[in-house]
Design a protein around this motif. Structure first.
Motif, PDB file in Angstrom:
ATOM      1  N   GLU A   1      -4.240  16.590   7.500  1.00 44.06           N
ATOM      2  CA  GLU A   1      -4.849  17.904   7.657  1.00 44.06           C
ATOM      3  C   GLU A   1      -3.918  19.033   7.230  1.00 44.06           C
ATOM      4  N   ASP A   2      -2.615  18.780   7.177  1.00 48.58           N
ATOM      5  CA  ASP A   2      -1.638  19.793   6.783  1.00 48.58           C
ATOM      6  C   ASP A   2      -1.596  19.874   5.260  1.00 48.58           C
ATOM      7  N   ASP A   3      -1.875  21.081   4.713  1.00 49.81           N
ATOM      8  CA  ASP A   3      -1.906  21.256   3.258  1.00 49.81           C
ATOM      9  C   ASP A   3      -0.512  21.286   2.638  1.00 49.81           C
ATOM     10  N   ASN A   4       0.526  21.497   3.429  1.00 48.28           N
ATOM     11  CA  ASN A   4       1.882  21.542   2.897  1.00 48.28           C
ATOM     12  C   ASN A   4       2.463  20.146   2.659  1.00 48.28           C
ATOM     13  N   GLN A   5       1.874  19.147   3.242  1.00 50.86           N
ATOM     14  CA  GLN A   5       2.353  17.771   3.074  1.00 50.86           C
ATOM     15  C   GLN A   5       1.786  17.179   1.788  1.00 50.86           C
ATOM     16  N   PRO A   6       2.516  16.281   1.148  1.00 51.44           N
ATOM     17  CA  PRO A   6       1.971  15.632  -0.060  1.00 51.44           C
ATOM     18  C   PRO A   6       0.760  14.768   0.277  1.00 51.44           C
ATOM     19  N   ARG A   7      -0.178  14.675  -0.662  1.00 57.21           N
ATOM     20  CA  ARG A   7      -1.413  13.941  -0.424  1.00 57.21           C
ATOM     21  C   ARG A   7      -1.207  12.429  -0.472  1.00 57.21           C
ATOM     22  N   VAL A   8      -0.248  11.987  -1.269  1.00 55.34           N
ATOM     23  CA  VAL A   8       0.004  10.556  -1.424  1.00 55.34           C
ATOM     24  C   VAL A   8       1.369  10.240  -0.846  1.00 55.34           C
ATOM     25  N   LYS A   9       1.402   9.216  -0.001  1.00 54.41           N
ATOM     26  CA  LYS A   9       2.658   8.791   0.591  1.00 54.41           C
ATOM     27  C   LYS A   9       2.857   7.324   0.249  1.00 54.41           C
ATOM     28  N   VAL A  10       3.984   7.008  -0.371  1.00 51.40           N
ATOM     29  CA  VAL A  10       4.263   5.642  -0.796  1.00 51.40           C
ATOM     30  C   VAL A  10       5.013   4.926   0.322  1.00 51.40           C
ATOM     31  N   PHE A  11       4.539   3.746   0.653  1.00 53.11           N
ATOM     32  CA  PHE A  11       5.152   2.932   1.698  1.00 53.11           C
ATOM     33  C   PHE A  11       5.578   1.613   1.084  1.00 53.11           C
ATOM     34  N   PHE A  12       6.867   1.297   1.185  1.00 52.18           N
ATOM     35  CA  PHE A  12       7.383   0.035   0.668  1.00 52.18           C
ATOM     36  C   PHE A  12       8.075  -0.705   1.809  1.00 52.18           C
ATOM     37  N   PRO A  13       7.477  -1.777   2.302  1.00 52.64           N
ATOM     38  CA  PRO A  13       8.013  -2.461   3.485  1.00 52.64           C
ATOM     39  C   PRO A  13       9.172  -3.393   3.151  1.00 52.64           C
ATOM     40  N   TRP A  14      10.295  -2.852   2.734  1.00 50.92           N
ATOM     41  CA  TRP A  14      11.408  -3.691   2.297  1.00 50.92           C
ATOM     42  C   TRP A  14      12.028  -4.462   3.456  1.00 50.92           C
ATOM     43  N   LYS A  15      12.036  -3.887   4.648  1.00 45.21           N
ATOM     44  CA  LYS A  15      12.606  -4.616   5.793  1.00 45.21           C
ATOM     45  C   LYS A  15      11.746  -5.825   6.141  1.00 45.21           C
ATOM     46  N   ALA A  16      10.447  -5.624   6.183  1.00 40.89           N
ATOM     47  CA  ALA A  16       9.540  -6.731   6.502  1.00 40.89           C
ATOM     48  C   ALA A  16       9.609  -7.811   5.419  1.00 40.89           C
ATOM     49  N   MET A  17       9.730  -7.399   4.165  1.00 37.33           N
ATOM     50  CA  MET A  17       9.827  -8.369   3.084  1.00 37.33           C
ATOM     51  C   MET A  17      11.123  -9.163   3.182  1.00 37.33           C
ATOM     52  N   LEU A  18      12.214  -8.516   3.536  1.00 35.20           N
ATOM     53  CA  LEU A  18      13.495  -9.197   3.678  1.00 35.20           C
ATOM     54  C   LEU A  18      13.458 -10.188   4.836  1.00 35.20           C
ATOM     55  N   ILE A  19      12.949  -9.760   5.971  1.00 28.76           N
ATOM     56  CA  ILE A  19      12.851 -10.655   7.134  1.00 28.76           C
ATOM     57  C   ILE A  19      11.914 -11.818   6.827  1.00 28.76           C
ATOM     58  N   GLY A  20      10.782 -11.529   6.216  1.00 34.10           N
ATOM     59  CA  GLY A  20       9.838 -12.593   5.856  1.00 34.10           C
ATOM     60  C   GLY A  20      10.448 -13.588   4.888  1.00 34.10           C
ATOM     61  N   SER A  21      11.207 -13.114   3.934  1.00 36.13           N
ATOM     62  CA  SER A  21      11.861 -13.999   2.975  1.00 36.13           C
ATOM     63  C   SER A  21      12.868 -14.910   3.659  1.00 36.13           C
ATOM     64  N   ILE A  22      13.654 -14.353   4.567  1.00 36.23           N
ATOM     65  CA  ILE A  22      14.648 -15.158   5.280  1.00 36.23           C
ATOM     66  C   ILE A  22      13.958 -16.202   6.163  1.00 36.23           C
ATOM     67  N   VAL A  23      12.932 -15.782   6.894  1.00 35.38           N
ATOM     68  CA  VAL A  23      12.224 -16.716   7.782  1.00 35.38           C
ATOM     69  C   VAL A  23      11.570 -17.833   6.981  1.00 35.38           C
ATOM     70  N   LEU A  24      10.904 -17.485   5.891  1.00 34.36           N
ATOM     71  CA  LEU A  24      10.253 -18.506   5.073  1.00 34.36           C
ATOM     72  C   LEU A  24      11.261 -19.449   4.432  1.00 34.36           C
ATOM     73  N   THR A  25      12.415 -18.935   4.019  1.00 30.27           N
ATOM     74  CA  THR A  25      13.452 -19.782   3.451  1.00 30.27           C
ATOM     75  C   THR A  25      13.959 -20.784   4.483  1.00 30.27           C
ATOM     76  N   VAL A  26      14.210 -20.312   5.693  1.00 28.37           N
ATOM     77  CA  VAL A  26      14.672 -21.211   6.752  1.00 28.37           C
ATOM     78  C   VAL A  26      13.604 -22.258   7.066  1.00 28.37           C
ATOM     79  N   LEU A  27      12.344 -21.831   7.176  1.00 24.98           N
ATOM     80  CA  LEU A  27      11.270 -22.776   7.468  1.00 24.98           C
ATOM     81  C   LEU A  27      11.126 -23.832   6.373  1.00 24.98           C
TER      82      LEU A  27
END
Length: 84
Positions: A49-75
């Motif tokens: 609702e705030d017009d001063n904020q950018p309309r598009v926000k990019v989200f890159f879940p690098w922490k979740a990807m790193l944890i998932g990669s480690i867990v899957l590798t161990v499994l």
């Protein structure tokens, strides 16, 4: 192939037990998660609702990807080790 079915059944039983015991160990985790999700939703609505904020926000879940990669590798390594 016979070993794969045995390992699948054992893995399924273990995962079922773990998923049923986790709420007993952490009883307030579901409430905390719900409050976090609600707070993030409110914040997103306010930013939208705030017009001063950018309309598009990019989200890159690098922490979740790193944890998932480690867990899957161990499994995968455990499955490979026990399948020998």
């Amino acid at each position: 192939m016979h070993d794969f079915i045995l390992y699948s059944v054992i893995g399924s039983v273990v995962l079922t037990i773990v998923l049923n015991v986790l709420p007993l160990i952490f009883p307030n985790a579901a409430d905390k998660l719900q409050h976090k999700i609600e707070e993030n939703a409110r914040r997103a609505i306010e930013q939208h609702e705030d017009d001063n904020q950018p309309r598009v926000k990019v989200f890159f879940p690098w922490k979740a990807m790193l944890i998932g990669s480690i867990v899957l590798t161990v499994l995968l390594n455990l499955v490979n080790y026990f399948s020998r």
